[in-house]
Design a protein around this motif. Structure first.
Motif, PDB file in Angstrom:
ATOM      1  N   ARG A   1       0.817  -1.216   0.000  1.00  0.00           N
ATOM      2  CA  ARG A   1       0.000   0.000   0.000  1.00  0.00           C
ATOM      3  C   ARG A   1       0.855   1.273   0.000  1.00  0.00           C
ATOM      4  O   ARG A   1       0.374   2.346  -0.381  1.00  0.00           O
ATOM      5  CB  ARG A   1      -0.949   0.004   1.198  1.00  0.00           C
ATOM      6  N   SER A   2       2.101   1.158   0.396  1.00  0.00           N
ATOM      7  CA  SER A   2       2.983   2.333   0.377  1.00  0.00           C
ATOM      8  C   SER A   2       3.408   2.712  -1.031  1.00  0.00           C
ATOM      9  O   SER A   2       3.946   3.801  -1.244  1.00  0.00           O
ATOM     10  CB  SER A   2       4.218   2.085   1.245  1.00  0.00           C
ATOM     11  N   ARG A   3       3.211   1.825  -1.978  1.00  0.00           N
ATOM     12  CA  ARG A   3       3.569   2.049  -3.383  1.00  0.00           C
ATOM     13  C   ARG A   3       4.964   2.671  -3.509  1.00  0.00           C
ATOM     14  O   ARG A   3       5.140   3.805  -3.971  1.00  0.00           O
ATOM     15  CB  ARG A   3       2.511   2.919  -4.066  1.00  0.00           C
ATOM     16  N   PRO A   4       5.988   1.907  -3.116  1.00  0.00           N
ATOM     17  CA  PRO A   4       7.329   2.484  -3.002  1.00  0.00           C
ATOM     18  C   PRO A   4       8.051   2.682  -4.324  1.00  0.00           C
ATOM     19  O   PRO A   4       9.097   3.330  -4.368  1.00  0.00           O
ATOM     20  CB  PRO A   4       8.067   1.453  -2.148  1.00  0.00           C
ATOM     21  N   VAL A   5       7.543   2.102  -5.402  1.00  0.00           N
ATOM     22  CA  VAL A   5       8.215   2.228  -6.696  1.00  0.00           C
ATOM     23  C   VAL A   5       7.884   3.593  -7.307  1.00  0.00           C
ATOM     24  O   VAL A   5       6.715   3.913  -7.550  1.00  0.00           O
ATOM     25  CB  VAL A   5       7.802   1.094  -7.641  1.00  0.00           C
ATOM     26  N   LEU A   6       8.912   4.384  -7.566  1.00  0.00           N
ATOM     27  CA  LEU A   6       8.747   5.734  -8.084  1.00  0.00           C
ATOM     28  C   LEU A   6       9.221   5.818  -9.540  1.00  0.00           C
ATOM     29  O   LEU A   6       9.874   4.894 -10.053  1.00  0.00           O
ATOM     30  CB  LEU A   6       9.539   6.720  -7.226  1.00  0.00           C
ATOM     31  N   ALA A   7       8.887   6.927 -10.177  1.00  0.00           N
ATOM     32  CA  ALA A   7       9.263   7.106 -11.582  1.00  0.00           C
ATOM     33  C   ALA A   7      10.766   6.973 -11.787  1.00  0.00           C
ATOM     34  O   ALA A   7      11.221   6.378 -12.777  1.00  0.00           O
ATOM     35  CB  ALA A   7       8.782   8.468 -12.080  1.00  0.00           C
ATOM     36  N   GLY A   8      11.556   7.489 -10.852  1.00  0.00           N
ATOM     37  CA  GLY A   8      13.007   7.394 -10.984  1.00  0.00           C
ATOM     38  C   GLY A   8      13.507   5.969 -10.967  1.00  0.00           C
ATOM     39  O   GLY A   8      14.497   5.635 -11.645  1.00  0.00           O
ATOM     40  N   HIS A   9      12.843   5.099 -10.216  1.00  0.00           N
ATOM     41  CA  HIS A   9      13.233   3.690 -10.194  1.00  0.00           C
ATOM     42  C   HIS A   9      12.980   3.036 -11.554  1.00  0.00           C
ATOM     43  O   HIS A   9      13.788   2.235 -12.042  1.00  0.00           O
ATOM     44  CB  HIS A   9      12.444   2.940  -9.112  1.00  0.00           C
TER      45      HIS A   9
ATOM     46  N   ARG B   1      12.859   4.559 -14.466  1.00  0.00           N
ATOM     47  CA  ARG B   1      13.834   5.099 -15.407  1.00  0.00           C
ATOM     48  C   ARG B   1      15.210   4.437 -15.228  1.00  0.00           C
ATOM     49  O   ARG B   1      15.905   4.147 -16.213  1.00  0.00           O
ATOM     50  CB  ARG B   1      13.964   6.613 -15.221  1.00  0.00           C
ATOM     51  N   GLU B   2      15.593   4.202 -13.984  1.00  0.00           N
ATOM     52  CA  GLU B   2      16.893   3.576 -13.750  1.00  0.00           C
ATOM     53  C   GLU B   2      16.941   2.167 -14.320  1.00  0.00           C
ATOM     54  O   GLU B   2      17.955   1.758 -14.919  1.00  0.00           O
ATOM     55  CB  GLU B   2      17.203   3.552 -12.254  1.00  0.00           C
ATOM     56  N   ALA B   3      15.861   1.408 -14.152  1.00  0.00           N
ATOM     57  CA  ALA B   3      15.821   0.056 -14.713  1.00  0.00           C
ATOM     58  C   ALA B   3      15.935   0.098 -16.233  1.00  0.00           C
ATOM     59  O   ALA B   3      16.651  -0.717 -16.843  1.00  0.00           O
ATOM     60  CB  ALA B   3      14.534  -0.653 -14.290  1.00  0.00           C
ATOM     61  N   LEU B   4      15.248   1.030 -16.862  1.00  0.00           N
ATOM     62  CA  LEU B   4      15.299   1.159 -18.315  1.00  0.00           C
ATOM     63  C   LEU B   4      16.687   1.575 -18.793  1.00  0.00           C
ATOM     64  O   LEU B   4      17.226   1.031 -19.763  1.00  0.00           O
ATOM     65  CB  LEU B   4      14.264   2.180 -18.784  1.00  0.00           C
ATOM     66  N   GLU B   5      17.278   2.543 -18.116  1.00  0.00           N
ATOM     67  CA  GLU B   5      18.542   3.119 -18.580  1.00  0.00           C
ATOM     68  C   GLU B   5      19.744   2.223 -18.292  1.00  0.00           C
ATOM     69  O   GLU B   5      20.793   2.373 -18.932  1.00  0.00           O
ATOM     70  CB  GLU B   5      18.724   4.493 -17.947  1.00  0.00           C
ATOM     71  N   THR B   6      19.617   1.311 -17.336  1.00  0.00           N
ATOM     72  CA  THR B   6      20.725   0.408 -17.032  1.00  0.00           C
ATOM     73  C   THR B   6      20.560  -0.960 -17.690  1.00  0.00           C
ATOM     74  O   THR B   6      21.391  -1.842 -17.474  1.00  0.00           O
ATOM     75  CB  THR B   6      20.870   0.218 -15.512  1.00  0.00           C
ATOM     76  N   ALA B   7      19.514  -1.130 -18.486  1.00  0.00           N
ATOM     77  CA  ALA B   7      19.299  -2.420 -19.147  1.00  0.00           C
ATOM     78  C   ALA B   7      20.507  -2.784 -20.003  1.00  0.00           C
ATOM     79  O   ALA B   7      21.033  -1.947 -20.741  1.00  0.00           O
ATOM     80  CB  ALA B   7      18.036  -2.378 -19.991  1.00  0.00           C
ATOM     81  N   ALA B   8      20.938  -4.044 -19.883  1.00  0.00           N
ATOM     82  CA  ALA B   8      22.154  -4.487 -20.575  1.00  0.00           C
ATOM     83  C   ALA B   8      21.993  -5.918 -21.049  1.00  0.00           C
ATOM     84  O   ALA B   8      21.120  -6.665 -20.574  1.00  0.00           O
ATOM     85  CB  ALA B   8      23.354  -4.384 -19.635  1.00  0.00           C
ATOM     86  N   ASP B   9      22.846  -6.301 -21.991  1.00  0.00           N
ATOM     87  CA  ASP B   9      22.875  -7.699 -22.393  1.00  0.00           C
ATOM     88  C   ASP B   9      23.791  -8.464 -21.443  1.00  0.00           C
ATOM     89  O   ASP B   9      24.251  -7.928 -20.438  1.00  0.00           O
ATOM     90  CB  ASP B   9      23.297  -7.850 -23.849  1.00  0.00           C
ATOM     91  N   GLY B  10      24.049  -9.727 -21.739  1.00  0.00           N
ATOM     92  CA  GLY B  10      24.911 -10.520 -20.865  1.00  0.00           C
ATOM     93  C   GLY B  10      24.140 -11.195 -19.748  1.00  0.00           C
ATOM     94  O   GLY B  10      22.922 -11.348 -19.819  1.00  0.00           O
ATOM     95  N   PRO B  11      24.844 -11.605 -18.679  1.00  0.00           N
ATOM     96  CA  PRO B  11      24.181 -12.307 -17.572  1.00  0.00           C
ATOM     97  C   PRO B  11      23.093 -11.444 -16.939  1.00  0.00           C
ATOM     98  O   PRO B  11      23.191 -10.219 -16.894  1.00  0.00           O
ATOM     99  CB  PRO B  11      25.324 -12.551 -16.575  1.00  0.00           C
ATOM    100  N   VAL B  12      22.044 -12.108 -16.443  1.00  0.00           N
ATOM    101  CA  VAL B  12      20.910 -11.420 -15.829  1.00  0.00           C
ATOM    102  C   VAL B  12      20.849 -11.793 -14.356  1.00  0.00           C
ATOM    103  O   VAL B  12      20.857 -12.977 -14.004  1.00  0.00           O
ATOM    104  CB  VAL B  12      19.589 -11.815 -16.522  1.00  0.00           C
ATOM    105  N   ALA B  13      20.786 -10.792 -13.480  1.00  0.00           N
ATOM    106  CA  ALA B  13      20.634 -11.063 -12.049  1.00  0.00           C
ATOM    107  C   ALA B  13      19.282 -11.721 -11.796  1.00  0.00           C
ATOM    108  O   ALA B  13      18.269 -11.343 -12.400  1.00  0.00           O
ATOM    109  CB  ALA B  13      20.754  -9.768 -11.250  1.00  0.00           C
ATOM    110  N   GLU B  14      19.262 -12.685 -10.882  1.00  0.00           N
ATOM    111  CA  GLU B  14      18.063 -13.463 -10.609  1.00  0.00           C
ATOM    112  C   GLU B  14      17.732 -13.443  -9.118  1.00  0.00           C
ATOM    113  O   GLU B  14      18.519 -13.011  -8.289  1.00  0.00           O
ATOM    114  CB  GLU B  14      18.256 -14.914 -11.062  1.00  0.00           C
ATOM    115  N   GLY B  15      16.554 -13.954  -8.788  1.00  0.00           N
ATOM    116  CA  GLY B  15      16.149 -14.077  -7.397  1.00  0.00           C
ATOM    117  C   GLY B  15      15.546 -12.802  -6.863  1.00  0.00           C
ATOM    118  O   GLY B  15      14.678 -12.175  -7.490  1.00  0.00           O
ATOM    119  N   CYS B  16      16.025 -12.364  -5.683  1.00  0.00           N
ATOM    120  CA  CYS B  16      15.471 -11.200  -4.974  1.00  0.00           C
ATOM    121  C   CYS B  16      16.032  -9.912  -5.542  1.00  0.00           C
ATOM    122  O   CYS B  16      16.824  -9.210  -4.904  1.00  0.00           O
ATOM    123  CB  CYS B  16      15.769 -11.302  -3.481  1.00  0.00           C
ATOM    124  N   VAL B  17      15.623  -9.591  -6.740  1.00  0.00           N
ATOM    125  CA  VAL B  17      16.146  -8.424  -7.432  1.00  0.00           C
ATOM    126  C   VAL B  17      15.020  -7.812  -8.254  1.00  0.00           C
ATOM    127  O   VAL B  17      14.120  -8.508  -8.726  1.00  0.00           O
ATOM    128  CB  VAL B  17      17.343  -8.808  -8.334  1.00  0.00           C
TER     129      VAL B  17
END
Length: 338
Positions: free
Chosen positions: A139-147, A149-165
């Motif tokens: 209910r706190s809705r902690p995900v903000l616009a900046g988060h 944008r960061e996920a989009l801008e840091t997207a990369a090829d190669g290995p992908v982090a898994e699990g609690c991420v």
């Protein structure tokens, strides 16, 4: 194995006979990148964003796509246009249920600032979600616009982090802590070598099955998990096979079917969705040649779910609730038998 988390193949669990790509991840499909932004404020907030970004996708250059809802209890933003037009025109963002709408707005804002979008007056953002409210104060809705944008801008090829991420931070599946998982397969289709990659946001109910054997938390010496009927799963499938939207919808169906292999119960409140997209425009593969690709998707999704469990970590969250990780050594011993 120091420096990285165990994956299913490290335990000798490798569904099917097809070989994976070099990273055994959705990023083995050329032109597909993944980015995460984890939002963690223990003990009450365990959430985040995961972005899957195909190169070059835009309203002016959409990519063919198909959608299948195994159980439509979810808030999949942009679903109807995918079903109607058979295409995606934006990256795909995954997040928490009550943050899906803010994430969609953030995705639109980010895209409108990109080169080539100066005249855009319509966009169909695609945002999937799973409910992380068992471990996180949703209910706190902690995900903000900046988060986002960061996920989009840091997207990369190669290995992908898994699990609690990223979007998997607060999730659980099949009685254990889960999260993000990925896998891929190489296969020959229509005389051409192609790759199918899957990424899962695993948060669904049921009893875990590994190699046909049921595995409960008690079997591997950990505490009980969450309500076995609760949860959802978002599955993204990418391929460089030259398929049309109808054929990609057929792949999406197989992706949801694959959840049965690991013990999903497809409960009433489970939003079980798959989106399959192609990175090469225009059809060219005969339906009769799709069999190996169907197999590749089934195997990759099964392994991706197992990877999401093995990479996860025991998490104590909101209101003192706990989800235990699937212990690799306990699973190894159980599968070896007496």
């Amino acid at each position: 194995m120091a420096g990285r988390k165990l994956r299913a193949r490290d335990l000798g669990i490798a569904p099917g006979s097809l070989a994976p790509g070099p990273y055994n991840a959705i990023t083995d499909v050329p032109g597909v990148r993944v980015g995460h932004r984890t939002v963690s404020l223990p003990p009450d907030v365990h959430s985040g964003v995961t972005a899957v970004v195909p190169d070059g996708v835009s309203p002016g250059a959409p990519l063919p796509a198909g959608l299948f809802a195994g159980n439509g209890y979810g808030k999949l933003v942009g679903a109807t246009q995918i079903a109607e037009l058979g295409a995606i025109e934006t990256p795909i963002v995954l997040t928490s249920t009550l943050s899906a709408f803010r994430a969609a707005d953030a995705l639109v804002g980010w895209l409108l600032e990109r080169p080539g979008y100066g005249e855009a007056v319509s966009l169909n953002p695609v945002v999937g979600e799973c409910n992380d409210g068992y471990l996180s104060d949703i209910r706190s809705r902690p995900v903000l616009a900046g988060h986002v944008r960061e996920a989009l801008e840091t997207a990369a090829d190669g290995p992908v982090a898994e699990g609690c991420v990223g979007a998997g931070t607060g999730l659980g599946a099949l009685g254990f802590k889960a999260g993000i998982g990925t896998a891929s397969r190489r296969v020959r289709v229509g005389g051409r070598d192609v790759t199918a990659g899957a990424l899962v946001q695993a948060n669904f109910g049921g009893t875990l099955r590994v190699g046909g054997r049921e595995v409960t938390p008690a079997d591997v010496g950990v505490g009980p998990g969450a309500d076995p009927d609760a949860g959802s799963c978002m599955i993204l499938v990418a391929t460089d096979a030259r398929l049309d939207a109808r054929q990609l919808t057929r792949l999406a169906r197989r992706a949801v079917f694959a959840l049965a292999r690991v013990g999903a119960n497809y409960g009433h409140g489970s939003g079980d969705y798959a989106i399959a997209f192609g990175t090469r425009r225009g059809g060219g593969v005969a339906d009769a040649d799709l069999g190996p690709l169907f197999t590749a998707v089934l195997d990759a999704v099964e392994e991706a779910v197992l990877n999401s469990l093995l990479a996860a970590e025991t998490t104590k969250g909101h209101r003192g609730r706990v989800l235990h990780a699937l212990p690799a050594e306990g699973l190894r011993s159980l599968l070896r038998g007496p």
